[in-house]
Design an enzyme around this catalytic site. Sequence first.
Site, mmCIF file in Angstrom:
data_model
loop_
_atom_site.group_PDB
_atom_site.id
_atom_site.type_symbol
_atom_site.label_atom_id
_atom_site.label_comp_id
_atom_site.label_asym_id
_atom_site.label_seq_id
_atom_site.Cartn_x
_atom_site.Cartn_y
_atom_site.Cartn_z
ATOM 1 N N GLU A 1 0.824 -1.211 0.000
ATOM 2 C CA GLU A 1 0.000 0.000 0.000
ATOM 3 C C GLU A 1 0.861 1.267 0.000
ATOM 4 O OE1 GLU A 1 -3.131 -0.094 2.903
ATOM 5 O OE2 GLU A 1 -3.937 -1.974 2.151
ATOM 6 N N GLU B 1 -4.956 -8.987 0.543
ATOM 7 C CA GLU B 1 -5.526 -8.779 1.880
ATOM 8 C C GLU B 1 -7.026 -8.626 1.762
ATOM 9 O OE1 GLU B 1 -4.078 -5.551 4.399
ATOM 10 O OE2 GLU B 1 -2.027 -5.995 3.779
HETATM 11 C C1 BGP Z 1 -4.346 -2.664 5.364
HETATM 12 C C2 BGP Z 1 -2.899 -2.686 5.783
HETATM 13 C C3 BGP Z 1 -2.608 -3.587 6.945
HETATM 14 C C4 BGP Z 1 -3.713 -3.722 7.983
HETATM 15 C C5 BGP Z 1 -5.118 -3.730 7.359
HETATM 16 C C6 BGP Z 1 -6.277 -3.624 8.311
HETATM 17 O O1 BGP Z 1 -4.657 -1.477 4.729
HETATM 18 O O2 BGP Z 1 -2.067 -3.129 4.718
HETATM 19 O O3 BGP Z 1 -1.374 -3.214 7.478
HETATM 20 O O4 BGP Z 1 -3.510 -2.901 9.033
HETATM 21 O O5 BGP Z 1 -5.263 -2.713 6.401
HETATM 22 O O6 BGP Z 1 -6.623 -2.281 8.578
HETATM 23 P P1 BGP Z 1 -6.566 -1.675 10.029
HETATM 24 O O7 BGP Z 1 -5.368 -2.259 10.665
HETATM 25 O O8 BGP Z 1 -6.441 -0.207 9.869
HETATM 26 O O9 BGP Z 1 -7.841 -2.059 10.696
#
Ligand code: BGP
Length: 475
Positions: free
Chosen positions: A171, A369
């Site tokens: 990202e 993801e």
């Molecule tokens: C994505 C990222 C992760 C992870 C995930 C969940 O955007 O790559 O690192 O954190 O989101 O989101 P969050 O942790 O903000 O709930």
Amino acid sequence: MTKYSLKFPNDFILGAASSAWQTEGWSGKKDGQDSYIDAWYKNDRKVWHNGYGPAVATDFYNRYVEDIDLMKVVGLTHYRSSINWSRFMLDYEQGIVDEEYANYVEQVIDTMLANGIEPMFCLEHYELPAYLLDKYGGWSSLEVVDMFVNYAREVFRRYGSKVKHWFTFNEPIVVQTRVFLDAIRYPYEQDTNKWMVWNHAKNLATAKIVKAYREGGYEGKIGVVLNPEVTYPRSSALHDRRAAEIYDLFYNRVFLDPAIKGEYPEQLLTLLKGNGIDFEPSAEELAIIKNNTVDFIGANLYYPHRVKAPEAEWPRDVPFHPKKYFSVFELPGREMNFSRGWEIDPAIVYDMAMRIKNDYGNIEWILSENGMGIENEVQFKDENGQIQDDYRIDFISRHLYHLLRAIEDGANCKGYMLWSFTDNVSPMNAFKNRYGLVEIDLEDNRNRRVKKSGYWYKELSESRCLIFDQDSEYR
Ligand code: BGP
């Protein structure tokens, strides 16, 4: 009720993802090895939920053997993490490797392979060394790009024969968007110009690393993990469609196009110029981007984005922000994950797959993801202490259903990686929302306990078959 079984292609990856900083903890970390995230946590701990953060995280650094055993228990074929650049080097400028950390990475890789789990790595998951941010302004500097490329070369030299899937960034748009566009994260500086400079530096870094990887003759694939936001206009009216199109240029195509097509969209360049953003990449940089596009991409997909025409005129004295062209639209009646505040709409997976097929030459990709973070999961424990996370099983099934449907329709998607394997640390939210197939018990020495979804995922991975209810409302 009719139940259908949808088969996964034979080589389909069913894995999980995480990152170094969200799991490892600081054991063994030396002075001067802080990442940008570590500096943020040290400087502004109050914004981190209940004070938890990267300092201990899940203590993967000390517990990876136990965790790799658990990867088998939950049936992962692949596991993606990152190598922490800020810890891999003792001296970023001279390229002096921290052999202790490098050896730990080697042990993790070897243990995974010995257990039949394929490792995948990002070279950066927000782990820009804090020293390089302070001294060089981070990705504002082309020297930092070159230091990153040298670090990548060293990583490939050491692990390139063992690891077959590499990503430059996870990202890459996120940090500068939160920091320089929205100014809601440390060090809270609004500077749209810098936002674009960082975007470009990361696009350039990806291309340079792709080049270095190919020159090294490694037998694997190299790409980048993006978070393309599946964006829908409120209506078919021209003003709403234009809002969605511009949103897409600033938040998606700014990375998708250079990575896959080797160039920035003309419309984006025109909009930047028209709004006084001074973005003048050199012909040499553009040629590097043109000639070194990625082998594949990862797409992180969590929720849909909806936009409408802007509600008000952008004030003259406020620095340019893409919000000039759109306002966020909340769909009435939308299904929500209220813990995270994200809408749920599994059809985004199908729509993104078709977009990659139709607009990006059907390049190979993985859904890198997808997952569901839920607060206070202990309330769902059964009498044996196991979290009964049926909502997660439902969430994953529905997204996989749309992915398999897309594959049937010709999408070149090779895998699904759940966020996440164990619960882990989120930026600011820390351990508030739990994403894992495996619980991390903060009250009890961070002990691990497999959730109901973990055993379900194992079954899915072994049967290679998704049982889906044909009459479900979710079709
Ligand atoms: C994505 C990222 C992760 C992870 C995930 C969940 O955007 O790559 O690192 O954190 O989101 O989101 P969050 O942790 O903000 O709930």
